[in-house]
Design an enzyme around this catalytic site. Structure first.
Site, PDB file in Angstrom:
ATOM      1  CG  HIS A 168      -1.987  -1.043   1.159  1.00 30.58           C
ATOM      2  ND1 HIS A 168      -3.309  -0.753   0.952  1.00 30.58           N
ATOM      3  CD2 HIS A 168      -1.901  -2.393   1.235  1.00 30.58           C
ATOM      4  CE1 HIS A 168      -4.004  -1.886   0.916  1.00 30.58           C
ATOM      5  NE2 HIS A 168      -3.169  -2.891   1.087  1.00 30.58           N
ATOM      6  CG  ASP A 381       0.011   9.429   0.994  1.00 30.24           C
ATOM      7  OD1 ASP A 381      -0.060   8.217   1.228  1.00 30.24           O
ATOM      8  OD2 ASP A 381      -0.735  10.273   1.518  1.00 30.24           O
TER       9      ASP A 381
HETATM   10  O1  F6P Z   1      -1.324   1.883   4.137  1.00 33.39           O
HETATM   11  C1  F6P Z   1      -0.530   2.344   5.114  1.00 33.39           C
HETATM   12  C2  F6P Z   1      -0.830   1.897   6.526  1.00 33.39           C
HETATM   13  O2  F6P Z   1       0.381   1.774   7.158  1.00 33.39           O
HETATM   14  C3  F6P Z   1      -1.597   0.621   6.729  1.00 33.39           C
HETATM   15  O3  F6P Z   1      -0.870  -0.550   6.539  1.00 33.39           O
HETATM   16  C4  F6P Z   1      -2.034   0.836   8.128  1.00 33.39           C
HETATM   17  O4  F6P Z   1      -3.031  -0.013   8.568  1.00 33.39           O
HETATM   18  C5  F6P Z   1      -2.442   2.294   8.125  1.00 33.39           C
HETATM   19  O5  F6P Z   1      -1.533   2.891   7.249  1.00 33.39           O
HETATM   20  C6  F6P Z   1      -2.479   2.965   9.490  1.00 33.39           C
HETATM   21  O6  F6P Z   1      -1.308   2.764  10.206  1.00 33.39           O
HETATM   22  P1  F6P Z   1      -1.262   1.930  11.551  1.00 33.39           P
HETATM   23  O7  F6P Z   1      -1.909   0.596  11.294  1.00 33.39           O
HETATM   24  O8  F6P Z   1       0.165   1.841  11.908  1.00 33.39           O
HETATM   25  O9  F6P Z   1      -2.066   2.712  12.554  1.00 33.39           O
END
Ligand code: F6P
Length: 473
Positions: A168, A381
């Site tokens: 992602h 991003d």
């Molecule tokens: O897509 C990026 C991402 O890191 C996801 O994998 C993740 O769930 C989201 O952003 C939010 O971050 P976190 O799970 O570390 O709170």
């Protein structure tokens, strides 16, 4: 099955991600479920709600083993993490090594062998949980940078599975990726998948270059051949599948009379300014929030905008709060907001309404409707789904999107006002241009972007990926 073989489970389709769609939270002493933050869940929850499958992931709590359960029409299989694993694997290797490394080293990545050991250990646990849930010949779709070793670990446990991986976030250029002490092992983990998806074609190219350099495997148009441990050869493909949103759902919410009324209320509560600018981000240093605040502060100072008729609403949802760079960023953002408001606020009007909170999707859509301009100024991003949500919500084709070139979304939303976030004068000019844009021009741009977002929704994204995965073998 052969004696000693991994037992098979019941599910023909499995998504594996670090987080489940919901997080365990304790409110007033009672534990409850709350929607997890971030774009991954925004995109995958509607896909999984329609699919007949299981979602394997962490429940957001610490040392709290839970049984499988159903929630919002999804079957969830929790993976437990200990306090130490949260520190070493999640806050450490995932978010203080890989995250900054994959985002152009905006913050310096840290390399610690204890973090890497925990990453391997936790990836193995996710692979084992997925192997246990998967039926014979099932499709398993592994998500994101936290789980890059899972494809190869899973293939070793269950060679019968069809395995996809989707990243992602950006995949960095070779010159940056080369810093990773475990660069070879991570690539070996990824090529355990049959299909490896990225947000932009550039990410897929970066990846195939790294595979050629560090694994010695050449590719043609993203297709290469990998030799597995048993000596058999396998075709692997790497290419881009830009992620999307459930655009119809957002558009429906934007047409809901309660949401429309809430948008009106929001503007009223802000003092009915002529222009509402909006920023919506996880409080992350990749999002360029300080750059945006600097640009807005200078516009106030130059008197090109005034608090009398313009307010910036900045939603900064809490994220990874125990990681050092996130703490420093929060201090920086909050002192800048305090300084700008202290200088320019009047008793009635505020320059920046700063909200360190997260909100349900209905409130977010009301904010999108209330905002004349959305500011997305990320420094890097993978995609940025907030930009796509804003576009989907603007059912009347009004509103202007100011969008950083350094987002994956900039490759699809070409009619946005594209900016180089580092060029503060350029960002300032884009904000002023957005504020004064003729409604006809704004509508022409928004119409084209809405068509893109509505035509390429998240169901199409997952169908594209999964059918390419089916065709792989
Ligand atoms: O897509 C990026 C991402 O890191 C996801 O994998 C993740 O769930 C989201 O952003 C939010 O971050 P976190 O799970 O570390 O709170």
């Amino acid at each position: 099955p052969q004696p000693g073989a991994t037992p098979t489970g019941d599910y023909d389709f499995i998504v594996v991600s670090n987080r489940l769609s919901v997080d365990r939270v304790v409110v007033d002493g009672e534990s409850d479920w709350r929607r997890s933050p971030g774009g991954l869940v925004t995109a995958l929850a509607p896909v999984m709600a329609q699919a007949d499958g299981a979602w394997v992931g962490w429940n957001g709590a610490v040392d709290e083993p839970l049984d499988e359960f159903d929630h919002s029409g999804m079957h969830l299989v929790p993976v437990d993490l200990s306090q130490q694993e949260v520190e070493l694997y999640y806050e450490g290797f995932a978010n203080a090594t890989l995250w900054p490394l994959y985002h152009d080293v905006i913050a310096p990545p840290e390399f610690h062998r204890t973090w890497w050991d925990a990453y391997r250990r936790v990836n193995r646990r996710f692979a084992e949980a997925s192997a246990k849930a998967a039926a014979e010949g099932a499709t398993v779709w592994v998500q994101d940078y936290q789980l890059q070793l899972v494809p190869a670990m899973l293939r070793q446990l269950r060679p019968d599975l069809r395995i996809g991986f989707f990243n992602h976030i950006p995949f960095p250029p070779l010159e940056i990726y080369a810093q990773l002490p475990w660069r070879q092992q991570v690539l070996e983990g990824l090529v355990g998948a049959d299909l490896i998806g990225f947000q932009r074609p550039g990410d897929a190219q970066n990846f195939t270059r790294c595979v050629r350099r560090f694994l010695g495997t050449a590719s043609r148009q993203g297709i290469f051949t990998v030799t597995d441990e048993d000596g058999s050869e396998r075709r692997v493909e790497a290419r881009s599948f830009p992620i999307a949103i459930d655009a119809q759902h957002i558009a429906e919410l934007a047409a809901d009379p309660d949401v429309i009324e809430r948008a009106r209320q929001i503007r009223h509560e802000l003092g009915d300014p002529t222009t509402v600018l909006l920023g919506v981000d996880r409080l992350d240093y990749t999002k360029g929030i300080p750059h945006r605040l600097k640009a807005f502060g200078e516009l106030l100072e130059d008197q090109r905008v005034s608090v009398e008729d313009c307010t910036l609403v900045q939603v900064a949802s809490p994220s990874r709060e125990r990681v050092e760079h996130y703490k420093t960023l929060r201090e920086e953002v909050e002192s800048t907001v305090g300084r700008i408001n202290g200088t320019f606020d009047t008793l009635e009007k505020t320059a920046i309404r700063y909200l360190h909170q997260s909100y349900p999707v209905e409130e977010m859509v009301a904010l999108y409707l209330a905002a004349d301009v959305l500011l997305v100024t990320a420094l890097r991003d993978g995609m940025n789904l907030v930009a796509k949500e804003y576009v989907a919500a603007r059912t009347r084709n009004s509103g202007v999107l100011v969008l950083s070139e350094f987002t994956g979304a900039a490759e699809q939303l070409r009619q946005a006002l594209l900016v180089n976030t580092h060029d503060i004068d350029g960002v300032k000019n884009a904000i002023v241009r957005a504020i004064h844009m003729e409604p006809r021009e704004a509508a022409r741009r928004m119409r084209a972007m809405r068509k893109q977002v509505l035509d390429h929704d998240v169901q199409r994204w997952s169908t594209d990926f999964l059918s390419a995965l089916q065709e792989q073998r």
